[in-house]
Design a protein around this motif. Sequence first.
Motif, PDB file in Angstrom:
ATOM      1  N   UNK A   1       0.829  -1.204   0.000  1.00  0.00           N
ATOM      2  CA  UNK A   1       0.000   0.000   0.000  1.00  0.00           C
ATOM      3  C   UNK A   1       0.860   1.250   0.000  1.00  0.00           C
ATOM      4  N   UNK A   2       1.888   1.310   0.851  1.00  0.00           N
ATOM      5  CA  UNK A   2       2.722   2.505   0.943  1.00  0.00           C
ATOM      6  C   UNK A   2       3.474   2.743  -0.370  1.00  0.00           C
ATOM      7  N   UNK A   3       4.008   1.687  -0.970  1.00  0.00           N
ATOM      8  CA  UNK A   3       4.733   1.839  -2.245  1.00  0.00           C
ATOM      9  C   UNK A   3       3.780   2.322  -3.331  1.00  0.00           C
ATOM     10  N   UNK A   4       2.584   1.729  -3.360  1.00  0.00           N
ATOM     11  CA  UNK A   4       1.614   2.108  -4.388  1.00  0.00           C
ATOM     12  C   UNK A   4       1.142   3.549  -4.205  1.00  0.00           C
ATOM     13  N   UNK A   5       0.774   3.933  -2.982  1.00  0.00           N
ATOM     14  CA  UNK A   5       0.159   5.237  -2.750  1.00  0.00           C
ATOM     15  C   UNK A   5       1.164   6.386  -2.836  1.00  0.00           C
ATOM     16  N   UNK A   6       2.402   6.130  -2.461  1.00  0.00           N
ATOM     17  CA  UNK A   6       3.404   7.197  -2.420  1.00  0.00           C
ATOM     18  C   UNK A   6       4.174   7.317  -3.734  1.00  0.00           C
ATOM     19  N   UNK A   7       4.371   6.206  -4.451  1.00  0.00           N
ATOM     20  CA  UNK A   7       5.208   6.241  -5.654  1.00  0.00           C
ATOM     21  C   UNK A   7       4.454   5.913  -6.947  1.00  0.00           C
ATOM     22  N   UNK A   8       3.657   4.867  -6.956  1.00  0.00           N
ATOM     23  CA  UNK A   8       3.030   4.407  -8.202  1.00  0.00           C
ATOM     24  C   UNK A   8       1.782   5.203  -8.545  1.00  0.00           C
ATOM     25  N   UNK A   9       0.865   5.313  -7.604  1.00  0.00           N
ATOM     26  CA  UNK A   9      -0.392   6.020  -7.857  1.00  0.00           C
ATOM     27  C   UNK A   9      -0.179   7.491  -8.235  1.00  0.00           C
ATOM     28  N   UNK A  10       0.726   8.223  -7.573  1.00  0.00           N
ATOM     29  CA  UNK A  10       0.970   9.624  -7.973  1.00  0.00           C
ATOM     30  C   UNK A  10       1.409   9.763  -9.435  1.00  0.00           C
ATOM     31  N   UNK A  11       2.167   8.796  -9.946  1.00  0.00           N
ATOM     32  CA  UNK A  11       2.571   8.854 -11.357  1.00  0.00           C
ATOM     33  C   UNK A  11       1.347   8.733 -12.255  1.00  0.00           C
ATOM     34  N   UNK A  12       0.431   7.847 -11.894  1.00  0.00           N
ATOM     35  CA  UNK A  12      -0.799   7.686 -12.681  1.00  0.00           C
ATOM     36  C   UNK A  12      -1.636   8.955 -12.647  1.00  0.00           C
ATOM     37  N   UNK A  13      -1.719   9.589 -11.474  1.00  0.00           N
ATOM     38  CA  UNK A  13      -2.470  10.849 -11.350  1.00  0.00           C
ATOM     39  C   UNK A  13      -1.852  11.921 -12.232  1.00  0.00           C
ATOM     40  N   UNK A  14      -0.521  12.019 -12.225  1.00  0.00           N
ATOM     41  CA  UNK A  14       0.166  13.027 -13.029  1.00  0.00           C
ATOM     42  C   UNK A  14      -0.071  12.796 -14.513  1.00  0.00           C
ATOM     43  N   UNK A  15       0.022  11.554 -14.942  1.00  0.00           N
ATOM     44  CA  UNK A  15      -0.211  11.245 -16.367  1.00  0.00           C
ATOM     45  C   UNK A  15      -1.634  11.573 -16.773  1.00  0.00           C
ATOM     46  N   UNK A  16      -2.571  11.304 -15.881  1.00  0.00           N
ATOM     47  CA  UNK A  16      -3.968  11.604 -16.163  1.00  0.00           C
ATOM     48  C   UNK A  16      -4.186  13.105 -16.307  1.00  0.00           C
ATOM     49  N   UNK A  17      -3.558  13.887 -15.435  1.00  0.00           N
ATOM     50  CA  UNK A  17      -3.713  15.342 -15.495  1.00  0.00           C
ATOM     51  C   UNK A  17      -3.087  15.904 -16.771  1.00  0.00           C
ATOM     52  N   UNK A  18      -1.921  15.354 -17.158  1.00  0.00           N
ATOM     53  CA  UNK A  18      -1.278  15.807 -18.388  1.00  0.00           C
ATOM     54  C   UNK A  18      -2.149  15.499 -19.604  1.00  0.00           C
ATOM     55  N   UNK A  19      -2.779  14.320 -19.605  1.00  0.00           N
ATOM     56  CA  UNK A  19      -3.654  13.931 -20.712  1.00  0.00           C
ATOM     57  C   UNK A  19      -4.864  14.855 -20.827  1.00  0.00           C
ATOM     58  N   UNK A  20      -5.453  15.203 -19.657  1.00  0.00           N
ATOM     59  CA  UNK A  20      -6.624  16.082 -19.656  1.00  0.00           C
ATOM     60  C   UNK A  20      -6.273  17.491 -20.126  1.00  0.00           C
ATOM     61  N   UNK A  21      -5.042  17.906 -19.820  1.00  0.00           N
ATOM     62  CA  UNK A  21      -4.640  19.265 -20.169  1.00  0.00           C
ATOM     63  C   UNK A  21      -4.067  19.347 -21.574  1.00  0.00           C
TER      64      UNK A  21
END
Length: 317
Positions: free
Chosen positions: A297-317
Amino acid sequence: MREALFVKQNSEKWQHYDSMQQANPDEVANQFIEITNDLAYSKTFYPNSKTTAYLNGLAAKLHQSVYKNKKEKSNRFIHFWKTELPSIFFQHRKQILYALFFFLVSCSIGALSAKYDDTFVRLIMGDGYVNMTNENIAKGDPFGVYKQDNEFMMFLQIGSNNIFVALYTFVLGILFSFGSIVSLFRNGIMLGSFQYFFFSKGLGFQSVLVIWIHGTLEISAIVLAGAAGLILGNSFLFPKTYTRMASIQKGAKDGLKIVIGLIPIFIVAAFFESFVTRHTQMPLALSLLILLSSAAFMIWYVFIYPIKIQRKQVTLN
């Protein structure tokens, strides 16, 4: 700074903000703060330039967006955990990695010191704790310390103490980041010597299965609190294009959000330590399930999930 260098360092950010069609209110507000800081700098050093005129127009555009989106979304609480906090982790991923590095180095120092100096563990942990643990080992219950107090009282004491340590580590960052580094080293040396003590008694694997049931979340959160302190300290040391005061305000805001985000993790860790860790004879599979699930959970929430959020925001913008 020459105007050409100022434009070169920031033009990509300005163009990105200028071309964004959609953004949530918090993002727009943060962009507005950044642009007004750049505008203030430009007005001071290049008052009659095209750069100042452009930034003035961009600030006006963002100002309108701020007030157009001023109404708070009803899911603000969910948005914080789902998007805002992971985005902060991504933005400050370097500080998180630095904090982890400092902590691992200090753990190694603690373990090596305990290995080559028989008195080091007593110096760090205290004679009382070492004597009590040796007595428990002789009784065949090496982790009996987790069974002594009432579960609920342990939960309150451990949870409140860990939250205090996190806040303390964060606030120390204002001392040019050095304060948070010292706190990380202190906790790391303590953990390294503590863990080596059990390995030296032939209880290394068993100690991992017991202690890290709660330690995985607790130690991860302490490292993140150290990262929050580095964010605060670096905002003072390296303001970049911001005024120093604006940079400190932004660093303090981001760091504090991380510490607030750690509170539920500390609560869960305190629950595990108070109500679960005391069952030292639990099945191996159950112990591994809790430990590995916490780490994943800690690895996913702190390192992996934030990358997915960033990619999603870049795609929307």
